[in-house]
Design an enzyme around this catalytic site. Structure first.
Site, PDB file in Angstrom:
ATOM      1  N   ASP A  60      48.291  15.642  32.151  1.00  0.00           N
ATOM      2  CA  ASP A  60      47.971  16.715  31.220  1.00  0.00           C
ATOM      3  C   ASP A  60      49.082  17.756  31.154  1.00  0.00           C
ATOM      4  O   ASP A  60      49.320  18.356  30.104  1.00  0.00           O
ATOM      5  CB  ASP A  60      46.651  17.370  31.631  1.00  0.00           C
ATOM      6  CG  ASP A  60      45.449  16.470  31.376  1.00  0.00           C
ATOM      7  OD1 ASP A  60      45.563  15.562  30.529  1.00  0.00           O
ATOM      8  OD2 ASP A  60      44.412  16.657  32.028  1.00  0.00           O
ATOM      9  N   GLY A  61      49.777  17.995  32.264  1.00  0.00           N
ATOM     10  CA  GLY A  61      50.882  18.946  32.247  1.00  0.00           C
ATOM     11  C   GLY A  61      51.989  18.522  31.303  1.00  0.00           C
ATOM     12  O   GLY A  61      52.606  19.353  30.621  1.00  0.00           O
ATOM     13  N   ASN A 134      46.395  25.494  26.283  1.00  0.00           N
ATOM     14  CA  ASN A 134      45.232  25.720  27.141  1.00  0.00           C
ATOM     15  C   ASN A 134      44.829  27.190  27.208  1.00  0.00           C
ATOM     16  O   ASN A 134      43.772  27.567  26.724  1.00  0.00           O
ATOM     17  CB  ASN A 134      45.502  25.218  28.568  1.00  0.00           C
ATOM     18  CG  ASN A 134      44.968  23.832  28.823  1.00  0.00           C
ATOM     19  OD1 ASN A 134      44.373  23.212  27.955  1.00  0.00           O
ATOM     20  ND2 ASN A 134      45.174  23.333  30.023  1.00  0.00           N
ATOM     21  N   ASP A 164      40.050  39.952  39.420  1.00  0.00           N
ATOM     22  CA  ASP A 164      41.269  39.255  39.833  1.00  0.00           C
ATOM     23  C   ASP A 164      42.102  38.872  38.625  1.00  0.00           C
ATOM     24  O   ASP A 164      43.303  38.630  38.750  1.00  0.00           O
ATOM     25  CB  ASP A 164      40.914  37.980  40.615  1.00  0.00           C
ATOM     26  CG  ASP A 164      40.658  38.261  42.087  1.00  0.00           C
ATOM     27  OD1 ASP A 164      40.646  39.439  42.488  1.00  0.00           O
ATOM     28  OD2 ASP A 164      40.460  37.297  42.842  1.00  0.00           O
ATOM     29  N   ALA A 199      36.621  36.499  38.983  1.00  0.00           N
ATOM     30  CA  ALA A 199      36.111  37.326  40.085  1.00  0.00           C
ATOM     31  C   ALA A 199      35.998  38.792  39.681  1.00  0.00           C
ATOM     32  O   ALA A 199      36.607  39.677  40.278  1.00  0.00           O
ATOM     33  CB  ALA A 199      37.003  37.175  41.324  1.00  0.00           C
TER      34      ALA A 199
END
Length: 276
Positions: A60-61, A134, A164, A199
């Site tokens: 996928d990269g 993405n 975060d 987070a």
């Protein structure tokens, strides 16, 4: 098709010989080929506009890298999976001969996926710009400390996230990092923007789905360095007061598909191993 490009993954030993084998098959059929490294975007750039198809050999990269190269020129991508998950790829290595024959016979369809355009600004001056298939992620840096992200949508203040980080994702990216933090799964046909925190601390922690035309502006407040990550491949330091702007890209990523148009749900269950 008269000219096909092959992008190999320089760190996968099987990638280059397979690219050479596919190129030989294409050239035997009178189709010109070009081969290059998926990690050499500068070297590949002059060759992309003249191609009818790009075949990627990696995971996928590799697809994410190819998307940035191909989208602005409308060149479709056929992915052969040599990686682990291969969520975006179409073909397994042992099925490339049949798949190639099918493509050359015209027995395929084109799927278009929305991309994001991202710009960073410091003191009002543009620092950098990126295209992403993405996601775009604003997050804390190396220190385990929260970052504050004042967020506006279409010029109207939404909230200041204390977390975060914040993920801005396409439908394609909804099954990547955004999924890992509890985000919704969006079918790839949707041209929407997903906004979700990482987070969150005493702040809104619900995902928001925005329309394709939405324009996001995020201003960073931090007493240390924060980070911008684009598709998990580009990384830029962010300072207090820096601004990140995200909106739909004018370009779309085009994929060659051989499966049924309803392939997504079957692939989702298979790749994530959720089927019971």
């Amino acid at each position: 098709m008269t000219r096909v490009g092959l992008l190999h993954h320089p760190k996968l030993p099987a990638s280059r010989p397979l690219a050479a084998e596919i190129a030989a098959r294409l050239e035997a059929g009178g189709i010109a080929t070009w081969q290059g490294s998926a990690w050499d975007e500068v070297g590949a750039a002059p060759h992309i506009p003249g191609l009818d198809l790009i075949i990627t050999l990696g995971g996928d990269g590799t697809i994410l890298r190819a998307a940035r190269m191909c989208a602005r020129h409308g060149v479709p991508i056929l992915g052969i999976n040599l990686g682990r998950l291969g969520f975006l790829t179409e073909v397994q290595p042992d099925g490339w001969t049949e798949a190639l024959a099918q493509v050359l016979a015209g027995a395929y369809w084109i799927e278009e996926r929305m991309m994001l355009h991202c710009e960073t600004r410091r003191a009002g001056e543009r620092q950098a710009s990126y295209e992403a298939l993405n996601d775009v992620v604003v997050s804390r840096g190396s220190l385990a400390r929260i970052v504050r992200v004042e967020t506006h949508v279409d010029g109207a203040r939404l909230t200041t996230y204390v977390a975060d980080g914040v993920i801005v994702s396409t439908a394609t990216g909804s099954t990547a990092y955004a999924l890992a933090v509890g985000g919704p799964i969006m079918p790839p046909a949707l041209h929407n923007i997903l906004l979700i925190t990482i987070a969150a601390h005493l702040t809104m922690d619900r995902a928001i789905i925005l329309p394709e035309g939405a324009a996001l502006s995020m201003t960073i407040a931090t007493d240390h360095r924060a980070r911008l990550t684009v598709d998990g491949q580009f990384d830029q330091s962010l300072l207090d007061g820096d601004q990140v702007r995200v909106q739909a890209s004018p370009y779309t990523c085009r994929f060659v598909r051989l499966k049924s148009p309803i392939y997504f749900y079957e692939t989702l269950m298979e790749k994530l191993q959720w089927r019971t």
